[in-house]
Design a protein around this motif. Structure first.
Motif, PDB file in Angstrom:
ATOM      1  N   ARG A 253      -2.441  22.918 -20.607  1.00 47.96           N
ATOM      2  CA  ARG A 253      -1.447  21.905 -20.246  1.00 47.96           C
ATOM      3  C   ARG A 253      -2.114  20.790 -19.453  1.00 47.96           C
ATOM      4  O   ARG A 253      -2.831  21.047 -18.496  1.00 47.96           O
ATOM      5  CB  ARG A 253      -0.347  22.535 -19.407  1.00 47.96           C
ATOM      6  N   PRO A 254      -1.900  19.527 -19.821  1.00 52.35           N
ATOM      7  CA  PRO A 254      -2.451  18.424 -19.020  1.00 52.35           C
ATOM      8  C   PRO A 254      -1.947  18.506 -17.582  1.00 52.35           C
ATOM      9  O   PRO A 254      -0.801  18.884 -17.334  1.00 52.35           O
ATOM     10  CB  PRO A 254      -1.910  17.169 -19.732  1.00 52.35           C
ATOM     11  N   ASP A 255      -2.799  18.157 -16.649  1.00 56.93           N
ATOM     12  CA  ASP A 255      -2.424  18.236 -15.231  1.00 56.93           C
ATOM     13  C   ASP A 255      -1.656  16.975 -14.840  1.00 56.93           C
ATOM     14  O   ASP A 255      -2.167  16.084 -14.156  1.00 56.93           O
ATOM     15  CB  ASP A 255      -3.675  18.403 -14.373  1.00 56.93           C
ATOM     16  N   PHE A 256      -0.390  16.922 -15.318  1.00 57.08           N
ATOM     17  CA  PHE A 256       0.429  15.746 -15.039  1.00 57.08           C
ATOM     18  C   PHE A 256       0.644  15.571 -13.544  1.00 57.08           C
ATOM     19  O   PHE A 256       0.666  14.445 -13.032  1.00 57.08           O
ATOM     20  CB  PHE A 256       1.791  15.868 -15.733  1.00 57.08           C
ATOM     21  N   GLU A 257       0.813  16.698 -12.827  1.00 57.22           N
ATOM     22  CA  GLU A 257       1.130  16.611 -11.401  1.00 57.22           C
ATOM     23  C   GLU A 257       0.004  15.919 -10.627  1.00 57.22           C
ATOM     24  O   GLU A 257       0.254  15.098  -9.744  1.00 57.22           O
ATOM     25  CB  GLU A 257       1.400  18.009 -10.826  1.00 57.22           C
ATOM     26  N   SER A 258      -1.244  16.269 -10.955  1.00 54.23           N
ATOM     27  CA  SER A 258      -2.367  15.635 -10.262  1.00 54.23           C
ATOM     28  C   SER A 258      -2.434  14.143 -10.559  1.00 54.23           C
ATOM     29  O   SER A 258      -2.706  13.325  -9.681  1.00 54.23           O
ATOM     30  CB  SER A 258      -3.684  16.306 -10.674  1.00 54.23           C
ATOM     31  N   GLU A 259      -2.156  13.797 -11.848  1.00 53.95           N
ATOM     32  CA  GLU A 259      -2.184  12.387 -12.234  1.00 53.95           C
ATOM     33  C   GLU A 259      -1.057  11.618 -11.540  1.00 53.95           C
ATOM     34  O   GLU A 259      -1.246  10.513 -11.045  1.00 53.95           O
ATOM     35  CB  GLU A 259      -2.072  12.265 -13.752  1.00 53.95           C
ATOM     36  N   ILE A 260       0.116  12.233 -11.508  1.00 51.12           N
ATOM     37  CA  ILE A 260       1.248  11.597 -10.823  1.00 51.12           C
ATOM     38  C   ILE A 260       0.954  11.459  -9.333  1.00 51.12           C
ATOM     39  O   ILE A 260       1.207  10.418  -8.719  1.00 51.12           O
ATOM     40  CB  ILE A 260       2.537  12.414 -11.054  1.00 51.12           C
ATOM     41  N   GLU A 261       0.398  12.522  -8.763  1.00 51.09           N
ATOM     42  CA  GLU A 261       0.061  12.491  -7.337  1.00 51.09           C
ATOM     43  C   GLU A 261      -0.966  11.403  -7.058  1.00 51.09           C
ATOM     44  O   GLU A 261      -0.904  10.713  -6.033  1.00 51.09           O
ATOM     45  CB  GLU A 261      -0.480  13.851  -6.901  1.00 51.09           C
ATOM     46  N   LYS A 262      -1.902  11.202  -8.009  1.00 53.28           N
ATOM     47  CA  LYS A 262      -2.913  10.157  -7.835  1.00 53.28           C
ATOM     48  C   LYS A 262      -2.257   8.780  -7.785  1.00 53.28           C
ATOM     49  O   LYS A 262      -2.542   7.974  -6.894  1.00 53.28           O
ATOM     50  CB  LYS A 262      -3.923  10.215  -8.988  1.00 53.28           C
ATOM     51  N   TYR A 263      -1.353   8.510  -8.742  1.00 57.20           N
ATOM     52  CA  TYR A 263      -0.696   7.196  -8.752  1.00 57.20           C
ATOM     53  C   TYR A 263       0.199   7.013  -7.532  1.00 57.20           C
ATOM     54  O   TYR A 263       0.289   5.916  -6.966  1.00 57.20           O
ATOM     55  CB  TYR A 263       0.111   7.021 -10.040  1.00 57.20           C
ATOM     56  N   GLU A 264       0.874   8.091  -7.117  1.00 54.50           N
ATOM     57  CA  GLU A 264       1.707   7.988  -5.920  1.00 54.50           C
ATOM     58  C   GLU A 264       0.852   7.698  -4.692  1.00 54.50           C
ATOM     59  O   GLU A 264       1.253   6.953  -3.796  1.00 54.50           O
ATOM     60  CB  GLU A 264       2.506   9.284  -5.734  1.00 54.50           C
ATOM     61  N   ARG A 265      -0.338   8.311  -4.667  1.00 59.21           N
ATOM     62  CA  ARG A 265      -1.254   8.059  -3.556  1.00 59.21           C
ATOM     63  C   ARG A 265      -1.732   6.605  -3.571  1.00 59.21           C
ATOM     64  O   ARG A 265      -1.813   5.953  -2.528  1.00 59.21           O
ATOM     65  CB  ARG A 265      -2.446   9.012  -3.649  1.00 59.21           C
ATOM     66  N   ILE A 266      -2.039   6.096  -4.778  1.00 62.33           N
ATOM     67  CA  ILE A 266      -2.478   4.706  -4.886  1.00 62.33           C
ATOM     68  C   ILE A 266      -1.375   3.759  -4.414  1.00 62.33           C
ATOM     69  O   ILE A 266      -1.621   2.799  -3.686  1.00 62.33           O
ATOM     70  CB  ILE A 266      -2.883   4.384  -6.342  1.00 62.33           C
ATOM     71  N   ILE A 267      -0.131   4.050  -4.844  1.00 57.42           N
ATOM     72  CA  ILE A 267       0.998   3.206  -4.430  1.00 57.42           C
ATOM     73  C   ILE A 267       1.158   3.240  -2.912  1.00 57.42           C
ATOM     74  O   ILE A 267       1.378   2.201  -2.277  1.00 57.42           O
ATOM     75  CB  ILE A 267       2.296   3.667  -5.125  1.00 57.42           C
ATOM     76  N   GLU A 268       1.031   4.435  -2.334  1.00 54.43           N
ATOM     77  CA  GLU A 268       1.159   4.550  -0.879  1.00 54.43           C
ATOM     78  C   GLU A 268       0.069   3.744  -0.179  1.00 54.43           C
ATOM     79  O   GLU A 268       0.321   3.067   0.822  1.00 54.43           O
ATOM     80  CB  GLU A 268       1.084   6.020  -0.465  1.00 54.43           C
ATOM     81  N   GLN A 269      -1.170   3.806  -0.737  1.00 54.76           N
ATOM     82  CA  GLN A 269      -2.263   3.042  -0.148  1.00 54.76           C
ATOM     83  C   GLN A 269      -2.020   1.540  -0.294  1.00 54.76           C
ATOM     84  O   GLN A 269      -2.287   0.756   0.616  1.00 54.76           O
ATOM     85  CB  GLN A 269      -3.582   3.436  -0.814  1.00 54.76           C
ATOM     86  N   GLN A 270      -1.499   1.140  -1.475  1.00 53.32           N
ATOM     87  CA  GLN A 270      -1.211  -0.279  -1.685  1.00 53.32           C
ATOM     88  C   GLN A 270      -0.110  -0.761  -0.748  1.00 53.32           C
ATOM     89  O   GLN A 270      -0.183  -1.868  -0.210  1.00 53.32           O
ATOM     90  CB  GLN A 270      -0.825  -0.518  -3.146  1.00 53.32           C
ATOM     91  N   GLU A 271       0.907   0.072  -0.573  1.00 50.58           N
ATOM     92  CA  GLU A 271       1.973  -0.296   0.360  1.00 50.58           C
ATOM     93  C   GLU A 271       1.439  -0.384   1.779  1.00 50.58           C
ATOM     94  O   GLU A 271       1.837  -1.261   2.559  1.00 50.58           O
ATOM     95  CB  GLU A 271       3.110   0.711   0.266  1.00 50.58           C
ATOM     96  N   GLY A 272       0.518   0.547   2.115  1.00 53.10           N
ATOM     97  CA  GLY A 272      -0.101   0.493   3.438  1.00 53.10           C
ATOM     98  C   GLY A 272      -0.933  -0.771   3.610  1.00 53.10           C
ATOM     99  O   GLY A 272      -0.970  -1.375   4.691  1.00 53.10           O
ATOM    100  N   ALA A 273      -1.612  -1.192   2.501  1.00 52.09           N
ATOM    101  CA  ALA A 273      -2.409  -2.413   2.560  1.00 52.09           C
ATOM    102  C   ALA A 273      -1.512  -3.625   2.797  1.00 52.09           C
ATOM    103  O   ALA A 273      -1.844  -4.515   3.585  1.00 52.09           O
ATOM    104  CB  ALA A 273      -3.193  -2.581   1.264  1.00 52.09           C
ATOM    105  N   ILE A 274      -0.364  -3.639   2.131  1.00 51.32           N
ATOM    106  CA  ILE A 274       0.574  -4.752   2.319  1.00 51.32           C
ATOM    107  C   ILE A 274       1.033  -4.808   3.771  1.00 51.32           C
ATOM    108  O   ILE A 274       1.109  -5.881   4.375  1.00 51.32           O
ATOM    109  CB  ILE A 274       1.778  -4.590   1.370  1.00 51.32           C
TER     110      ILE A 274
END
Length: 703
Positions: free
Chosen positions: A305-326
């Motif tokens: 099974r593809p590790d969707f959770e890790s990929e989703i967690e990665k994008y959520e982490r990126i969004i959180e970092q981008q929001e933190g950058a803003i």
């Protein structure tokens, strides 16, 4: 291949000197991951962002980490993290000490209103304790109550008995310690000298003596050779002249990180990589150790099974970092604008400083002399000179402080040009914010695409599952990646559970909630339960859901008895260490806040009129579990209602462990049961588990 899982006393001795170099850094925030990983985010004028991490479980470590090696901040800060933030946010890091030769570090933080000591115990079960300057414990990850020492909120912190330190002993003490043994040389060095196995073998190798030589056969020459090897090993550590190495196998798996090259590792054929600092080597080691361990676990899971959770967690982490950058862009832009406005607000003062520097440079006065002139003027109380913090001749700048932080000036231009430069920088930073906002939208689109792929995959899996076995159940304890499905409900701020018949039961945590439940959430068809004990919570068995109209419902006896057990379990009966108590049940219209004439009803208390139905000798008992279907969350309440709906649960009864301590024990047990330990960390932190533990002491029931 035995990988290092905990830093040694020698490691900590070498690290302390390097950590002191961060003295003066300011604490921004504190975080707690799980129940054993503390992260302190700090900032330094020269170094920028600093991440100090302390892990007391497995592995055990304390060091400054590269920001890229630090996991994203957990969602909801637990109580310990909030306490730590309240104590040291804005405080200066003032240094760290190793307690003797023990694996204990004491970090010191200074703030105008308080001095805070944070003690990291990297031995045994591990612990972090937070104390005031008088060593009174404010809070700790674990409570320790032993004959020799106590670590508990409100008590004086007790260091363990100090161990013999081979790093500061003379030749005579060394020989005496060695002679007071009945085993061989290497074991004596490891235990009597407290060097541990690796460094004991290293000393023998460097001294050229046989490791297994019986202590009775050792001569004065052997002791002199060993002590000489000890001096050559400890001198560079004590003087801060480390030569760190990261050791790995031919396959690239890390084995150890040491402050000095070790012949023992060289003879094993490990590849060695030199580092500028031991802190850098130990950070890289534990980062790669964790990464390699995760890779091995994933390989062992054997799922297609593809590790969707890790990929989703990665994008959520990126969004959180981008929001933190803003957010940081906003703060930075505001800061630059504030500086510009400050220059205009002190126009005459800044103009005087710039004019003075320009005139001096035109007369050929060296920068060093200009700086000395400002220092002399500050001593005489000249306002303009007092505002000057430093002079940088190489850059041709002057730094001033007008009362709210340093501002760098170019003295060759006037106040307007300096302020305009700051306004321009603020505008540039705000422009970066717009670019970051656009980037967030792109990332959100990527996240949505992965979520759609996961839904399609799960729908296909569901169709196949229906064909193969409609009744198949998922063993969530064995699943390598459990999907998180959590939507916070309105009733979760109260005590709550659902009976085995599906009825919602809610209880108050304090007098305010007791009042709120009766006034706002109790309908005419609901049932009111209360333990026959002082300090018992209001307990309401809801006949209907809050969004449904109230109506008469025939509530099963099983649900009523579960509500009664819930009422007595979260009352003072449990806190008093008792195992049973009486509970009464009444209709909603029998509950009133109107007292009899001349009487007074306290906040959170009520007047009950009419007959009561009693449940005598109701046994206390609570199960705490983790539910995985149809949503994922911690649940707790009577075992008959919880055990059947939870993927796994643990029963507790009145006992010796405080509420926060039993929560941590339950958390560790859950992590041992689930293959996906990160899932437990996400949905069942110790703080969330504690919400379902009755006030007072508890223990797990042996089954």
């Amino acid at each position: 291949m035995d990988r290092k899982r905990a830093m040694t006393s020698v490691d900590l001795a070498a690290l302390v000197g390097e950590l002191r170099e961060y003295t003066g850094a300011v604490v921004d925030k504190a975080y707690l991951y799980g129940d054993d990983f503390v992260r302190l985010k700090m900032r330094d004028y020269d170094r920028g962002r600093i991440e100090l991490v302390v892990e007391t479980g497995d592995p055990k470590r304390a060091h400054v980490a590269v920001p890229d090696h630090v996991a994203d901040a957990p969602g909801r800060p637990p109580n310990f993290a909030m306490m730590l933030r309240n104590r040291i946010a804005g405080a200066n890091f003032e240094g760290v000490e190793q307690y003797g030769f023990d694996r204990i570090l004491t970090f010191r933080f200074e703030r105008e209103d308080a001095t805070t000591l944070v003690v990291a115990e990297l031995f045994g079960d591990g612990n972090v304790a937070v104390m005031n300057e008088d060593r009174e414990v404010i809070d700790s990850l674990d409570t320790v109550r032993l004959t020799a020492r106590t670590v508990a909120p409100g008590s004086q912190y007790g260091y363990p008995d100090e161990r013999f330190s081979p790093l500061d002993c003379d030749g005579e003490a060394f020989a005496a310690r060695m002679a007071d043994s009945d085993t061989d040389l290497v074991r004596t060095l490891a235990t009597q000298l407290n060097f541990g196995g690796l460094y004991a073998e290293e000393l023998c190798t460097r001294a050229g003596v046989e490791k297994t030589m019986d202590i009775e056969e050792a001569t004065e020459e052997h002791y002199e050779a060993l002590y000489g090897a000890l001096e050559r090993l400890r001198e560079p550590i004590l003087e801060g002249r480390t030569d760190p190495r990261l050791y790995e196998t031919d396959d690239g798996d890390v084995v150890d990180a040491t402050p000095l090259p070790l012949r023992e590792h060289e003879t094993e054929g490990y590849d060695a990589t030199a580092f500028e600092s031991f802190n850098g080597a130990i950070d890289e080691y534990f980062y790669r150790l964790e990464t390699e361990s995760e890779t091995e676990e994933q390989a062992g899971a054997g799922t297609d099974r593809p590790d969707f959770e890790s990929e989703i967690e990665k994008y959520e982490r990126i969004i959180e970092q981008q929001e933190g950058a803003i957010e940081s862009y906003d703060e930075q832009a505001d800061e630059e604008q504030r500086k510009a406005e400050s220059l205009y607000g002190n126009y005459d003062l800044i103009d005087e400083i710039c004019s003075t520097v320009r005139a001096a440079r035109e007369d050929g006065v060296p920068w060093a002399e200009i700086e000395e002139t400002f220092e002399a003027g500050a001593e005489r109380g000249i306002e303009a000179a007092e505002a000057v913090v430093s002079v940088d001749g190489a850059e041709g700048t002057v730094t001033v402080d007008l009362g709210d932080g340093p501002i760098e000036l170019d003295p060759t231009v006037g106040v307007e040009r300096n302020a305009d430069r700051l306004y321009t920088e603020a505008k540039r930073v705000r422009g970066k914010k717009e670019g970051a906002q656009a980037a967030i939208e792109d990332t959100r689109e990527d996240l949505a695409a992965v979520e759609r792929r996961r839904e399609a995959w799960e729908a296909e899996d569901a169709d196949e599952g229906e064909d193969e076995d409609d009744d198949a159940e998922t063993d969530y304890l064995a699943v390598s990646s459990v999907p998180v499905r959590y939507d916070e409900k309105w009733h979760e701020r109260f005590r709550w559970f659902r009976t085995s018949d599906g009825f919602l039961v809610i209880g108050g945590r304090n007098a305010d909630q007791n009042e709120e439940l009766v006034k706002k959430y109790m309908d005419p068809s609901d049932r009111f339960f209360h333990a026959q004990a002082h300090g018992a919570p209001v307990t309401i068995l809801k006949a209907t859901e809050p969004d449904e109209p109230a109506r008469d419902v025939d509530i099963p006896e099983t649900s009523k008895r579960e509500a009664a057990r819930f009422a007595v379990s979260y009352s003072s009966v449990w806190k008093d260490g008792k195992f049973e108590g009486d509970v009464y049940e009444v209709d909603a219209d029998q509950v009133s806040k109107t007292p009899e004439s001349g009487e007074y009803v306290e906040k959170g208390s009520f007047v009950i009129r009419g007959d009561r139905e009693y449940y005598h000798d109701v046994s206390v008992g609570v199960s705490v579990g983790i539910k995985c279907e149809p949503d994922t969350r911690v649940v707790g309440g009577p075992p008959s209602a919880i055990d059947s709906v939870a993927a796994t649960s643990i029963r507790i009864e009145p006992g010796e462990y405080a509420q926060n301590d039993i929560a941590k024990r339950l958390y560790r047990t859950f992590r041992e049961r689930f293959t996906d330990t990160s899932f437990v960390r996400k949905v069942a932190s110790p703080d969330r588990i504690q919400e379902f533990c009755p006030p007072g002491g508890s223990r797990m029931v042996d089954e």
